[in-house]
Design a protein around this motif. Structure first.
Motif, mmCIF file in Angstrom:
data_model
loop_
_atom_site.group_PDB
_atom_site.id
_atom_site.type_symbol
_atom_site.label_atom_id
_atom_site.label_comp_id
_atom_site.label_asym_id
_atom_site.label_seq_id
_atom_site.Cartn_x
_atom_site.Cartn_y
_atom_site.Cartn_z
ATOM 1 N N VAL A 1 4.835 10.518 -8.795
ATOM 2 C CA VAL A 1 5.238 9.720 -7.645
ATOM 3 C C VAL A 1 5.339 10.585 -6.394
ATOM 4 O O VAL A 1 5.914 11.680 -6.420
ATOM 5 C CB VAL A 1 6.604 9.036 -7.906
ATOM 6 C CG1 VAL A 1 7.050 8.248 -6.691
ATOM 7 C CG2 VAL A 1 6.516 8.129 -9.121
ATOM 8 N N VAL A 2 4.768 10.069 -5.298
ATOM 9 C CA VAL A 2 4.978 10.645 -3.969
ATOM 10 C C VAL A 2 5.854 9.655 -3.210
ATOM 11 O O VAL A 2 5.483 8.493 -3.034
ATOM 12 C CB VAL A 2 3.654 10.861 -3.215
ATOM 13 C CG1 VAL A 2 3.918 11.444 -1.829
ATOM 14 C CG2 VAL A 2 2.733 11.778 -4.011
ATOM 15 N N ALA A 3 7.043 10.111 -2.781
ATOM 16 C CA ALA A 3 8.004 9.192 -2.171
ATOM 17 C C ALA A 3 8.660 9.837 -0.964
ATOM 18 O O ALA A 3 8.535 11.042 -0.724
ATOM 19 C CB ALA A 3 9.081 8.806 -3.198
ATOM 20 N N ASP A 4 9.357 9.008 -0.176
ATOM 21 C CA ASP A 4 10.100 9.509 0.974
ATOM 22 C C ASP A 4 11.074 10.585 0.522
ATOM 23 O O ASP A 4 11.792 10.425 -0.477
ATOM 24 C CB ASP A 4 10.878 8.375 1.645
ATOM 25 C CG ASP A 4 9.963 7.340 2.277
ATOM 26 O OD1 ASP A 4 8.757 7.622 2.394
ATOM 27 O OD2 ASP A 4 10.449 6.260 2.647
ATOM 28 N N ALA A 5 11.122 11.666 1.287
ATOM 29 C CA ALA A 5 11.939 12.809 0.888
ATOM 30 C C ALA A 5 13.429 12.505 0.892
ATOM 31 O O ALA A 5 14.197 13.139 0.162
ATOM 32 C CB ALA A 5 11.642 14.001 1.811
ATOM 33 N N ASP A 6 13.859 11.543 1.695
ATOM 34 C CA ASP A 6 15.290 11.286 1.826
ATOM 35 C C ASP A 6 15.800 10.231 0.833
ATOM 36 O O ASP A 6 16.965 9.834 0.892
ATOM 37 C CB ASP A 6 15.628 10.854 3.250
ATOM 38 C CG ASP A 6 14.863 9.608 3.682
ATOM 39 O OD1 ASP A 6 13.951 9.203 2.937
ATOM 40 O OD2 ASP A 6 15.179 9.071 4.757
ATOM 41 N N ARG A 7 14.962 9.762 -0.079
ATOM 42 C CA ARG A 7 15.403 8.773 -1.042
ATOM 43 C C ARG A 7 16.011 9.445 -2.267
ATOM 44 O O ARG A 7 15.493 10.458 -2.763
ATOM 45 C CB ARG A 7 14.244 7.884 -1.481
ATOM 46 C CG ARG A 7 13.673 7.004 -0.392
ATOM 47 C CD ARG A 7 14.733 6.080 0.186
ATOM 48 N NE ARG A 7 15.216 5.126 -0.793
ATOM 49 C CZ ARG A 7 14.934 3.836 -0.754
ATOM 50 N NH1 ARG A 7 14.193 3.351 0.222
ATOM 51 N NH2 ARG A 7 15.412 3.021 -1.676
ATOM 52 N N ASP A 8 17.121 8.896 -2.775
ATOM 53 C CA ASP A 8 17.736 9.397 -4.000
ATOM 54 C C ASP A 8 16.809 9.093 -5.177
ATOM 55 O O ASP A 8 16.418 7.935 -5.384
ATOM 56 C CB ASP A 8 19.092 8.726 -4.222
ATOM 57 C CG ASP A 8 19.768 9.223 -5.480
ATOM 58 O OD1 ASP A 8 20.428 10.270 -5.413
ATOM 59 O OD2 ASP A 8 19.618 8.561 -6.528
ATOM 60 N N GLU A 9 16.449 10.123 -5.931
ATOM 61 C CA GLU A 9 15.464 9.953 -6.986
ATOM 62 C C GLU A 9 15.937 8.989 -8.070
ATOM 63 O O GLU A 9 15.169 8.152 -8.554
ATOM 64 C CB GLU A 9 15.102 11.309 -7.594
ATOM 65 C CG GLU A 9 14.295 12.195 -6.650
ATOM 66 C CD GLU A 9 13.803 13.467 -7.320
ATOM 67 O OE1 GLU A 9 14.062 13.641 -8.533
ATOM 68 O OE2 GLU A 9 13.155 14.280 -6.640
ATOM 69 N N ASP A 10 17.205 9.089 -8.466
ATOM 70 C CA ASP A 10 17.702 8.202 -9.524
ATOM 71 C C ASP A 10 17.669 6.745 -9.090
ATOM 72 O O ASP A 10 17.288 5.862 -9.865
ATOM 73 C CB ASP A 10 19.127 8.607 -9.913
ATOM 74 C CG ASP A 10 19.164 9.946 -10.658
ATOM 75 O OD1 ASP A 10 18.117 10.332 -11.214
ATOM 76 O OD2 ASP A 10 20.228 10.584 -10.670
ATOM 77 N N ASP A 11 18.063 6.499 -7.842
ATOM 78 C CA ASP A 11 18.026 5.121 -7.335
ATOM 79 C C ASP A 11 16.590 4.599 -7.275
ATOM 80 O O ASP A 11 16.319 3.432 -7.600
ATOM 81 C CB ASP A 11 18.666 5.052 -5.946
ATOM 82 C CG ASP A 11 20.186 5.239 -5.996
ATOM 83 O OD1 ASP A 11 20.752 5.134 -7.097
ATOM 84 O OD2 ASP A 11 20.775 5.501 -4.929
ATOM 85 N N LEU A 12 15.684 5.464 -6.856
ATOM 86 C CA LEU A 12 14.290 5.056 -6.729
ATOM 87 C C LEU A 12 13.686 4.772 -8.107
ATOM 88 O O LEU A 12 12.945 3.789 -8.291
ATOM 89 C CB LEU A 12 13.488 6.144 -6.015
ATOM 90 C CG LEU A 12 12.010 5.830 -5.728
ATOM 91 C CD1 LEU A 12 11.869 4.528 -4.967
ATOM 92 C CD2 LEU A 12 11.376 6.974 -4.950
ATOM 93 N N VAL B 1 7.664 4.392 -1.757
ATOM 94 C CA VAL B 1 6.635 5.060 -2.559
ATOM 95 C C VAL B 1 5.295 4.963 -1.840
ATOM 96 O O VAL B 1 4.830 3.861 -1.531
ATOM 97 C CB VAL B 1 6.532 4.435 -3.960
ATOM 98 C CG1 VAL B 1 5.404 5.081 -4.753
ATOM 99 C CG2 VAL B 1 7.856 4.584 -4.702
ATOM 100 N N SER B 2 4.672 6.093 -1.588
ATOM 101 C CA SER B 2 3.360 6.093 -0.946
ATOM 102 C C SER B 2 2.233 6.240 -1.954
ATOM 103 O O SER B 2 1.122 5.747 -1.744
ATOM 104 C CB SER B 2 3.266 7.198 0.102
ATOM 105 O OG SER B 2 3.541 8.464 -0.460
ATOM 106 N N GLU B 3 2.499 6.939 -3.071
ATOM 107 C CA GLU B 3 1.484 7.108 -4.112
ATOM 108 C C GLU B 3 2.161 7.103 -5.479
ATOM 109 O O GLU B 3 3.278 7.615 -5.629
ATOM 110 C CB GLU B 3 0.712 8.421 -3.953
ATOM 111 C CG GLU B 3 -0.120 8.506 -2.691
ATOM 112 C CD GLU B 3 -0.865 9.823 -2.567
ATOM 113 O OE1 GLU B 3 -1.749 9.918 -1.700
ATOM 114 O OE2 GLU B 3 -0.547 10.758 -3.333
ATOM 115 N N ALA B 4 1.480 6.546 -6.469
ATOM 116 C CA ALA B 4 1.965 6.575 -7.847
ATOM 117 C C ALA B 4 0.758 6.574 -8.769
ATOM 118 O O ALA B 4 -0.090 5.690 -8.677
ATOM 119 C CB ALA B 4 2.868 5.379 -8.143
#
Length: 542
Positions: free
Chosen positions: A470-481, A449-452
């Motif tokens: 949330v601004v997050a890495d594009a390759d992360r699974d949203e549900d897991d995150l 996560v870079s921004e929240a």
């Protein structure tokens, strides 16, 4: 007292440290000067300003980045008893028009790269007071106002300028707030206010600035005097390094290496970017001893990462109205032998109110809350560098000599202030408060996560519930995150603090000073929520 002015800071530096360097990154490379040369430039500019009629109480505006010529204006304009009005070039055009008109600026300095910004903001009525534009560059572009270059402006003026007598009550500066919770408000600084602030932040309880330091302000010079660093570094006789327009992490790291920077300052996002750069690039940051962070709380992972490199992250708190530094988080003697986690918990807080300021924390009824680390209230401060009103005469944020900061805080038994939220941003759910900033920090502790940014959304039963963008890495699974981020919130806070919704976005809107623009997020929120929450808030009756 006439001595409480900015002038002696530069006089001393030029006399005792004449060869100490002032360095600036520009579009064409690196400019180098010394305090002796810089003092001469200040006298020449002050003489030129006086020649066009700038006098005590007049306002001279700048639309400039962090560089040596902007630094020259920092001393030349106040040396006339005039006010240096630093304009944020990232403000919307209508805000620029409003503050130029309200300030009545007579002259405006502008960087070549910001000429188009000036053109976009120009309106004849708003700029009616502006008699001349001085471009800090080689050419004078075609503008709807009389225009010259800085070189031509000072060409006929030497260093034999005879300065006027100044007093501590004479004007020195003007800055407009970032507009986080409304329209930007103008705060005027006297010579004595900036003198007092300078003396306070030079101390070990402040930012501990000495002549051996090499100081690089990354925090913009257009906002609250770059946190006072140009004045404090000059007063100390420290070497100064200015990073110029739009520095990227490679620029900042390169300047630290080449110039031996020991102290730098900026918002957390700057240093998160530097950390990302360092993951893929070798760099020698051995001279850098401390990074001052403000504007937002530093994520814990930021502090840990720089600790691992032997670089201290120093957390500070302040406002435009406090010129700006009001608290710094240093460890008290009894904590210096504590375990690392205990120290870290203190360092993440906004810290100890600086010597010279008074403070109190009051609840909605105006009663003082206990210093137990749990009771919340609004922070109020007063002191020699705290404003007592705005330039437009609005005193709604002031109660006599007290500034009502609008910051909801706790104070622990050791006296450390911790910002819970802005009064406008705290979320009231089921009659209890949720700190949006605390939830944001917990979520941003996740490496993906870079921004929240958390805002309250109306809820039919609970009044408000938190929703996070949330601004997050594009390759992360949203549900897991989401599951991992929610778990991080639960580790520190009750279940019912977990946001009801996670909304993934490419970027979080920001104010002109880089803070989350929560007013914009609230305008984007959907229909009121009505579903269940993770766990019921404790009070269903409020």
């Amino acid at each position: 007292m006439a001595g409480q002015t900015l002038r002696p800071f530069l006089t001393r530096a030029a006399t005792l440290y004449p060869d100490r360097a002032v360095v600036a990154r520009t579009g064409d490379g690196i400019d180098r000067d010394t305090y002796a040369g810089y003092a001469d430039r200040v006298r020449r500019l002050a003489s030129a300003l006086r020649a066009v009629g700038i006098d005590r109480g007049d306002r001279v505006a700048t639309l400039c980045w962090n560089h040596d010529n902007h630094f020259t204006a920092y001393f030349a304009v106040p040396d006339l008893g005039a006010q240096l009005h630093t304009i944020n070039p990232l403000l919307p055009a209508d805000d620029v028009q409003r503050i130029v008109a309200e300030a009545g600026d007579r002259l405006l300095f502008v960087d070549p790269s910001l000429v188009d910004t000036l053109r976009d903001a120009y309106a004849p009525d708003a700029f009616a007071s502006v008699e001349r534009v001085v471009v800090v560059g080689a050419d004078a572009p075609d503008l709807p106002l009389p225009t010259t270059t800085l070189t031509d402006f000072v060409a006929d003026h030497g260093g034999d300028y005879d300065p006027p007598t100044l007093d501590g009550d004479d004007p020195a500066g003007l800055c407009y707030s970032s507009g986080t919770t409304g329209d930007p408000k103008g705060v005027a600084y006297t010579q004595r206010m900036l003198w007092s602030h300078t003396m306070a932040i030079m101390t070990p309880m402040g930012l501990d600035i000495a002549d051996a330091d090499v100081v690089m302000p990354v925090v913009p010079m257009f906002h609250i005097n770059a946190w006072g660093l140009p004045y404090a570094a000059t007063a100390a006789g420290a070497k100064q390094v200015y990073p110029g327009p739009s520095p990227d992490p490679a620029d900042l790291v390169g300047l630290i290496e080449r110039e031996g920077v020991t102290l730098t300052a900026g918002v957390p996002t700057v240093w998160l970017g530097v950390l990302e750069y360092l993951q893929d690039h070798d760099a020698d940051l051995s001279t850098l001893s401390r990074i001052v962070v403000g504007g937002a709380a530093p994520p814990e992972r930021l502090i840990r990462a720089f600790d691992d490199r032997g670089i201290e992250v120093v957390h500070g708190w302040g406002m435009t109205e406090t010129a700006p530094v009001g608290a710094v988080s240093h460890l008290k003697p009894g904590l210096r032998d504590a375990d690392y986690e205990t120290q870290l918990a203190k360092r993440k807080k906004q810290g100890l109110i600086l010597p010279g300021l008074e403070f109190e924390v009051v609840d909605d009824d105006g009663d003082t809350v206990p210093h137990d680390g749990e009771a919340m209230g609004e922070l109020r401060v007063r002191g020699p560098w705290v404003a007592e009103g705005y330039v437009d005469g609005d005193d709604g944020a002031f109660d006599g000599s007290w500034l009502r900061t609008g910051d909801v805080v706790t104070v622990d038994p050791d006296g450390y202030v911790e910002l819970v939220d802005r009064a406008a941003d705290v979320i009231k759910s089921g009659g209890e408060w949720i700190s949006s900033q605390a939830v944001e920090n917990a979520i941003m502790s996740h490496e993906a996560v870079s921004e929240a940014a958390v805002v309250g959304v109306p809820h039919e039963r609970w009044g408000e519930r938190p929703v996070v963008y949330v601004v997050a890495d594009a390759d992360r699974d949203e549900d897991d995150l989401i599951a991992a981020a929610a778990d991080r919130v639960r580790r520190e806070f009750p279940d019912w603090w977990v946001p009801d919704q996670f909304r993934f976005v490419e970027s979080v809107p920001k104010t002109a000073t880089g803070k989350f623009a929560k007013t914009a997020l609230r305008e984007r929120r959907d229909e009121p929520l009505s579903g269940p929450v993770a766990a019921d808030p404790p009070n269903d009756d409020a």
